[in-house]
Write an enzyme that holds these catalytic residues in place. Structure first.
Site, short mmCIF file in Angstrom:
data_model
loop_
_atom_site.label_atom_id
_atom_site.label_comp_id
_atom_site.label_asym_id
_atom_site.label_seq_id
_atom_site.Cartn_x
_atom_site.Cartn_y
_atom_site.Cartn_z
N LYS A 101 -10.58 -5.00 -3.58
CA LYS A 101 -10.50 -4.40 -2.25
C LYS A 101 -11.77 -3.58 -1.99
O LYS A 101 -12.82 -4.15 -1.75
CB LYS A 101 -9.19 -3.69 -2.09
CG LYS A 101 -8.11 -4.77 -1.88
CD LYS A 101 -6.71 -4.44 -2.09
CE LYS A 101 -5.88 -5.72 -1.93
NZ LYS A 101 -4.55 -5.62 -2.48
N HIS A 148 -5.25 0.22 -2.88
CA HIS A 148 -5.91 0.62 -1.63
C HIS A 148 -6.45 2.04 -1.66
O HIS A 148 -6.81 2.58 -0.62
CB HIS A 148 -4.94 0.45 -0.45
CG HIS A 148 -4.48 -0.96 -0.29
ND1 HIS A 148 -5.21 -1.91 0.39
CD2 HIS A 148 -3.39 -1.60 -0.78
CE1 HIS A 148 -4.57 -3.06 0.34
NE2 HIS A 148 -3.47 -2.91 -0.37
N SER A 172 0.61 -0.64 0.88
CA SER A 172 -0.34 -1.64 1.39
C SER A 172 -0.07 -2.05 2.83
O SER A 172 -0.99 -2.46 3.53
CB SER A 172 -0.34 -2.86 0.48
OG SER A 172 0.95 -3.40 0.37
C1 PLP Z 1 -3.69 -6.51 -3.16
C2 PLP Z 1 -2.72 -5.74 -3.96
C3 PLP Z 1 -2.45 -6.10 -5.27
C4 PLP Z 1 -2.99 -7.36 -5.89
O1 PLP Z 1 -4.33 -7.24 -6.24
P1 PLP Z 1 -5.18 -8.57 -6.42
O2 PLP Z 1 -6.34 -8.14 -7.24
O3 PLP Z 1 -5.55 -9.01 -5.05
O4 PLP Z 1 -4.31 -9.56 -7.12
C5 PLP Z 1 -1.62 -5.28 -6.01
N1 PLP Z 1 -1.06 -4.20 -5.47
C6 PLP Z 1 -1.28 -3.84 -4.20
C7 PLP Z 1 -0.62 -2.61 -3.67
C8 PLP Z 1 -2.10 -4.61 -3.40
O5 PLP Z 1 -2.29 -4.28 -2.13
#
Ligand code: PLP
Length: 396
Positions: free
Chosen positions: A238, A210, A182
């Site tokens: 996302k 992602h 991320s």
């Molecule tokens: C954003 C993210 C999460 C968390 O997801 P949410 O739905 O925002 O709680 C988990 N793992 C990674 C790698 C992320 O970038």
């Protein structure tokens, strides 16, 4: 009166201030890739809304229809009365895109990771995690109470050594990795990890927060590499532009989640509108391959303009080192009309504070090049490129 509490927290904050590590919330009105902050309109390169779907008319219509039909809240946990019919539709679509038997939707990606891991792994077991795993994978690992070994970022040789040494003395083993990291935007070597997992009878869990919607023709990082990890989790928040988390896996794994995952059982179901929006997003991802391909193409145009290694995902880090350098760079870009948030420890390892640039299908090509030029002249001062430093520190 809890005076000691206020003194304690004020001291903590003062110490964080000195280290340029204090964070604060800022009112941000967002409309696609544009945000308004402190009265200024800025072009954002800090949203994870890779496809611009959070503001897409079709998602809005779907969400509103779901509200009209089912109301604004789920009313209870999914296990009680909160399992409205949209869940089944979404889970079927997620299982189809990830090519698994079944899927389970959680309240968020964070809740998914903190629910899944302790449901499968316990005190007699062992977890092997990439050093740059997302914070909520660490949280899930800690809740499991399993023995935890950290392997150097994307270093399969190191993982193999750890597996050889520690796997035999434990009942079960789990390998944790992000599919797309991320904060670095690079990809995990999923085929090699899958090979090691099967050789050592370990289960491979990949966090594709992602990857879904932007890699592998929309199916994610594992599909892009032609592998199917045992446990594929991710988020609806996302590229899908909505909210929620998911796990795609075999039927027995998913059924165990319904009975054992505490974050599923003891937390209220998602609002129906968010599920409806995620379903509409998956429709668009299937229908519009050009939209799906755009974020990575824009990231590559950016890395090319700066003479950097080609982007592997829509996330490109410009590592600057110390916290103050990253904060200064961020304000220089804000002066030029860009919102690019500085990422500091503990989100990234000490000494690797950075700008994290995220590309969206909504960015105009000219704006991508203008950002690259501004970074080249005003942040890197003409230097050709930066190196990406992957310190093997833990990110939580
Ligand atoms: C954003 C993210 C999460 C968390 O997801 P949410 O739905 O925002 O709680 C988990 N793992 C990674 C790698 C992320 O970038």
């Amino acid at each position: 009166m809890a005076r000691s509490l206020d003194l304690y927290t004020a001291e903590k904050l003062a110490a964080l201030d000195v280290q340029a590590l204090r964070r604060s919330l800022q009112d941000t009105a967002r409309e696609g890739v544009w945000i308004v902050r402190g009265g200024r309109r800025l072009l954002s390169f800090s949203c994870n809304d890779y496809l611009g779907l959070s503001v897409h008319p079709e998602l809005k219509v779907a969400a509103k229809a779901a509200i009209d039909r089912y109301g604004v809240g789920a009313g209870a946990s999914r296990l009680v009365t909160g399992n409205h019919p949209l869940y089944g539709v979404l889970e079927e679509r997620l299982a189809a895109i990830k090519k698994t038997d079944d899927a389970c939707v959680f309240g968020s990606g964070y809740l998914a990771n903190t629910g899944i891991i302790p449901s499968l792994i316990g005190g007699d077991d062992v977890i092997f995690a990439d050093a740059l795993c997302h914070s909520c994978l660490w949280a899930g690992a800690q809740l499991s109470q399993a023995q935890l070994h950290v392997f150097r970022h994307n270093d399969v040789t190191h993982l193999e050594e750890l597996l050889a040494r520690y796997r035999p003395s434990h009942a079960h083993a789990l390998i944790l990795t992000d599919g797309v990291f991320s904060m670095d935007g690079d990809l995990a070597p999923l085929p090699e990890l899958a090979r090691l997992a099967s050789g050592f009878d370990a289960w491979l869990m990949s966090d594709d927060a992602h990857g879904l919607g932007v890699l592998g023709a929309g199916a994610g990082s594992a599909a892009a590499m032609g592998v199917t990890p045992d446990l594929q989790m991710g988020t609806l928040s996302k590229a899908l532009g909505s909210y929620g988390g998911y796990l795609c896996a075999s039927r027995p794994v998913i059924e165990l989640m319904h009975t054992r995952a505490r974050t599923l059982i003891y937390s209220t179901g998602l609002p129906p509108a968010q599920i409806a929006a995620a379903i509409a997003a998956l429709d668009i991802i299937r229908r519009e391959p050009e939209r799906v391909a755009a974020p990575l193409a824009k990231a590559r145009a950016f890395t090319k303009a700066l003479g950097m290694a080609p982007a592997q995902s829509p996330i490109v880090p410009v590592v600057l080192g110390d916290e103050q350098a990253a904060l200064t760079a961020s304000s220089v870009l804000e002066e030029a009309g860009f919102a690019v948030v500085a990422i500091r420890p503990p989100t990234v390892p000490a000494g690797t504070a950075r700008l994290r640039i995220a590309f969206s299908a909504l960015h105009a090509d000219a704006d991508v090049l203008r950002l690259a030029e501004t970074i080249r002249t005003k942040v890197l001062h003409g230097a050709r490129s930066t190196t990406i430093v992957n310190a093997a520190g833990r990110s939580a």
